[in-house]
Write a protein that holds these residues in place. Structure first.
Motif, PDB file in Angstrom:
ATOM      1  N   ILE A 115      45.907  47.874  36.103  1.00 56.77           N
ATOM      2  CA  ILE A 115      45.919  47.735  37.558  1.00 56.77           C
ATOM      3  C   ILE A 115      45.461  49.046  38.185  1.00 56.77           C
ATOM      4  CG2 ILE A 115      47.732  45.972  37.551  1.00 56.77           C
ATOM      5  CD1 ILE A 115      49.673  48.181  38.523  1.00 56.77           C
ATOM      6  N   SER A 116      45.191  48.979  39.490  1.00 56.29           N
ATOM      7  CA  SER A 116      44.754  50.176  40.211  1.00 56.29           C
ATOM      8  C   SER A 116      45.511  50.259  41.526  1.00 56.29           C
ATOM      9  CB  SER A 116      43.246  50.088  40.486  1.00 56.29           C
ATOM     10  OG  SER A 116      42.994  49.115  41.490  1.00 56.29           O
ATOM     11  N   ASP A 117      45.160  51.240  42.333  1.00 54.47           N
ATOM     12  CA  ASP A 117      45.787  51.336  43.648  1.00 54.47           C
ATOM     13  C   ASP A 117      45.297  50.232  44.586  1.00 54.47           C
ATOM     14  OD1 ASP A 117      43.219  52.329  43.991  1.00 54.47           O
ATOM     15  OD2 ASP A 117      43.844  54.087  45.120  1.00 54.47           O
ATOM     16  N   GLU A 118      44.325  49.418  44.138  1.00 53.65           N
ATOM     17  CA  GLU A 118      43.815  48.300  44.930  1.00 53.65           C
ATOM     18  C   GLU A 118      44.363  46.952  44.472  1.00 53.65           C
ATOM     19  OE1 GLU A 118      39.555  48.355  45.678  1.00 53.65           O
ATOM     20  OE2 GLU A 118      39.508  50.455  45.077  1.00 53.65           O
ATOM     21  N   SER A 119      45.143  46.933  43.371  1.00 50.10           N
ATOM     22  CA  SER A 119      45.585  45.645  42.833  1.00 50.10           C
ATOM     23  C   SER A 119      47.028  45.697  42.349  1.00 50.10           C
ATOM     24  CB  SER A 119      44.673  45.214  41.692  1.00 50.10           C
ATOM     25  OG  SER A 119      44.676  46.177  40.661  1.00 50.10           O
ATOM     26  N   TYR A 120      47.701  44.535  42.507  1.00 45.02           N
ATOM     27  CA  TYR A 120      49.053  44.359  41.986  1.00 45.02           C
ATOM     28  C   TYR A 120      49.039  43.861  40.547  1.00 45.02           C
ATOM     29  CZ  TYR A 120      50.901  44.471  46.776  1.00 45.02           C
ATOM     30  OH  TYR A 120      51.241  44.835  48.043  1.00 45.02           O
ATOM     31  N   ASP A 121      48.008  43.101  40.212  1.00 44.73           N
ATOM     32  CA  ASP A 121      47.930  42.476  38.896  1.00 44.73           C
ATOM     33  C   ASP A 121      46.468  42.259  38.557  1.00 44.73           C
ATOM     34  OD1 ASP A 121      48.695  41.289  36.522  1.00 44.73           O
ATOM     35  OD2 ASP A 121      49.492  39.467  37.432  1.00 44.73           O
ATOM     36  N   VAL A 122      46.140  42.300  37.281  1.00 45.43           N
ATOM     37  CA  VAL A 122      44.798  42.054  36.783  1.00 45.43           C
ATOM     38  C   VAL A 122      44.935  41.202  35.538  1.00 45.43           C
ATOM     39  CG1 VAL A 122      42.680  43.101  35.888  1.00 45.43           C
ATOM     40  CG2 VAL A 122      44.015  44.310  37.613  1.00 45.43           C
ATOM     41  N   THR A 123      44.155  40.116  35.454  1.00 44.20           N
ATOM     42  CA  THR A 123      44.266  39.236  34.303  1.00 44.20           C
ATOM     43  C   THR A 123      42.999  38.403  34.143  1.00 44.20           C
ATOM     44  OG1 THR A 123      45.721  37.642  33.203  1.00 44.20           O
ATOM     45  CG2 THR A 123      45.322  37.298  35.554  1.00 44.20           C
ATOM     46  N   PHE A 124      42.867  37.789  32.993  1.00 43.34           N
ATOM     47  CA  PHE A 124      41.810  36.810  32.757  1.00 43.34           C
ATOM     48  C   PHE A 124      42.432  35.428  32.862  1.00 43.34           C
ATOM     49  CE2 PHE A 124      39.745  40.427  30.783  1.00 43.34           C
ATOM     50  CZ  PHE A 124      38.408  40.224  31.099  1.00 43.34           C
ATOM     51  N   CYS A 125      41.734  34.503  33.527  1.00 42.01           N
ATOM     52  CA  CYS A 125      42.234  33.147  33.721  1.00 42.01           C
ATOM     53  C   CYS A 125      41.161  32.120  33.362  1.00 42.01           C
ATOM     54  CB  CYS A 125      42.603  32.910  35.189  1.00 42.01           C
ATOM     55  SG  CYS A 125      43.997  33.849  35.783  1.00 42.01           S
ATOM     56  N   THR A 126      41.613  30.965  32.926  1.00 41.08           N
ATOM     57  CA  THR A 126      40.702  29.840  32.748  1.00 41.08           C
ATOM     58  C   THR A 126      40.331  29.304  34.124  1.00 41.08           C
ATOM     59  OG1 THR A 126      42.444  28.171  32.722  1.00 41.08           O
ATOM     60  CG2 THR A 126      41.860  29.209  30.584  1.00 41.08           C
ATOM     61  N   PRO A 127      39.250  28.556  34.222  1.00 42.04           N
ATOM     62  CA  PRO A 127      38.920  27.950  35.526  1.00 42.04           C
ATOM     63  C   PRO A 127      40.057  27.087  36.080  1.00 42.04           C
ATOM     64  CG  PRO A 127      37.001  27.893  34.114  1.00 42.04           C
ATOM     65  CD  PRO A 127      38.158  28.376  33.259  1.00 42.04           C
ATOM     66  N   ALA A 128      40.757  26.357  35.233  1.00 43.40           N
ATOM     67  CA  ALA A 128      41.876  25.534  35.696  1.00 43.40           C
ATOM     68  C   ALA A 128      42.992  26.393  36.268  1.00 43.40           C
ATOM     69  CB  ALA A 128      42.400  24.665  34.558  1.00 43.40           C
ATOM     70  N   GLU A 129      43.254  27.535  35.654  1.00 44.30           N
ATOM     71  CA  GLU A 129      44.278  28.443  36.175  1.00 44.30           C
ATOM     72  C   GLU A 129      43.850  29.038  37.517  1.00 44.30           C
ATOM     73  OE1 GLU A 129      46.210  30.041  31.976  1.00 44.30           O
ATOM     74  OE2 GLU A 129      44.351  30.961  32.718  1.00 44.30           O
ATOM     75  N   ILE A 130      42.567  29.353  37.649  1.00 43.40           N
ATOM     76  CA  ILE A 130      42.066  29.928  38.896  1.00 43.40           C
ATOM     77  C   ILE A 130      42.226  28.942  40.047  1.00 43.40           C
ATOM     78  CG2 ILE A 130      39.946  30.649  40.105  1.00 43.40           C
ATOM     79  CD1 ILE A 130      39.189  32.146  37.544  1.00 43.40           C
ATOM     80  N   GLU A 131      42.060  27.654  39.767  1.00 44.21           N
ATOM     81  CA  GLU A 131      42.226  26.636  40.821  1.00 44.21           C
ATOM     82  C   GLU A 131      43.603  26.700  41.465  1.00 44.21           C
ATOM     83  OE1 GLU A 131      41.333  22.681  39.501  1.00 44.21           O
ATOM     84  OE2 GLU A 131      39.366  23.281  38.739  1.00 44.21           O
ATOM     85  N   GLN A 132      44.604  27.160  40.735  1.00 39.90           N
ATOM     86  CA  GLN A 132      45.980  27.203  41.238  1.00 39.90           C
ATOM     87  C   GLN A 132      46.332  28.501  41.967  1.00 39.90           C
ATOM     88  OE1 GLN A 132      47.585  24.279  40.936  1.00 39.90           O
ATOM     89  NE2 GLN A 132      45.675  23.661  39.956  1.00 39.90           N
TER      90      GLN A 132
END
Length: 155
Positions: A115-132
């Motif tokens: 993470i950085s000072d610009e983000s709370y969380d960073v992760t990789f997601c499947t397209p189905a996960e991104i939809e949510q």
């Protein structure tokens, strides 16, 4: 700085700036997409940011991904150009930007996810996960355009 996005909203303030920016659809070896939860609006987004003097847009994309996620990338193409005047974002300092961003496709070449000072969380997601995930519609559109394979999109 707090950011609020507006799309085709009669209550949106009029834009007072246009700033070139880059965003990036970064995929890993499992075809998952890199996203981060932004500190300025609490929503999930693709990494990206404002072009700095002396750099190319693809260089901006590489720099922003590194700053926001800790990962090194190689740009592999263009997802699309996004300049819809109905999409503006207002900052708490009074700046109201009209959208103007080139979205790139890229893959990971190194670095460590962080993470950085610009983000709370960073992760990789499947397209189905991104939809949510809670995400600004114009950012979600970039993911849809990338997944469609009909690139580059001009919006």
């Amino acid at each position: 700085m707090v950011r609020r996005d507006f799309y085709d909203d009669a209550d949106a303030p009029p834009p007072n700036s246009v700033v070139p920016a880059a965003s990036v659809v970064v995929v890993d070896d499992s075809d998952r997409i890199l996203v981060h939860r932004r500190r300025d609006n609490g929503l999930w987004a693709l990494p990206g940011g404002v072009l700095e003097l002396g750099e190319s847009l693809s260089g901006c994309a590489v720099r922003e991904v590194k700053e926001e996620t800790g990962l090194d990338i190689e740009v592999t193409g263009i997802v699309g150009v996004y300049s819809d005047p109905l999409h503006v974002y207002a900052y708490d300092d009074g700046e109201v930007r009209q959208e103007f961003s080139v979205c790139f496709a890229a893959h990971v070449t190194g670095g460590e996810l962080s993470i950085s000072d610009e983000s709370y969380d960073v992760t990789f997601c499947t397209p189905a996960e991104i939809e949510q995930l809670p995400m600004v519609d114009s950012i979600r559109l970039r993911v849809v355009d990338f997944l469609s394979g009909d690139t580059p999109a001009i919006r």
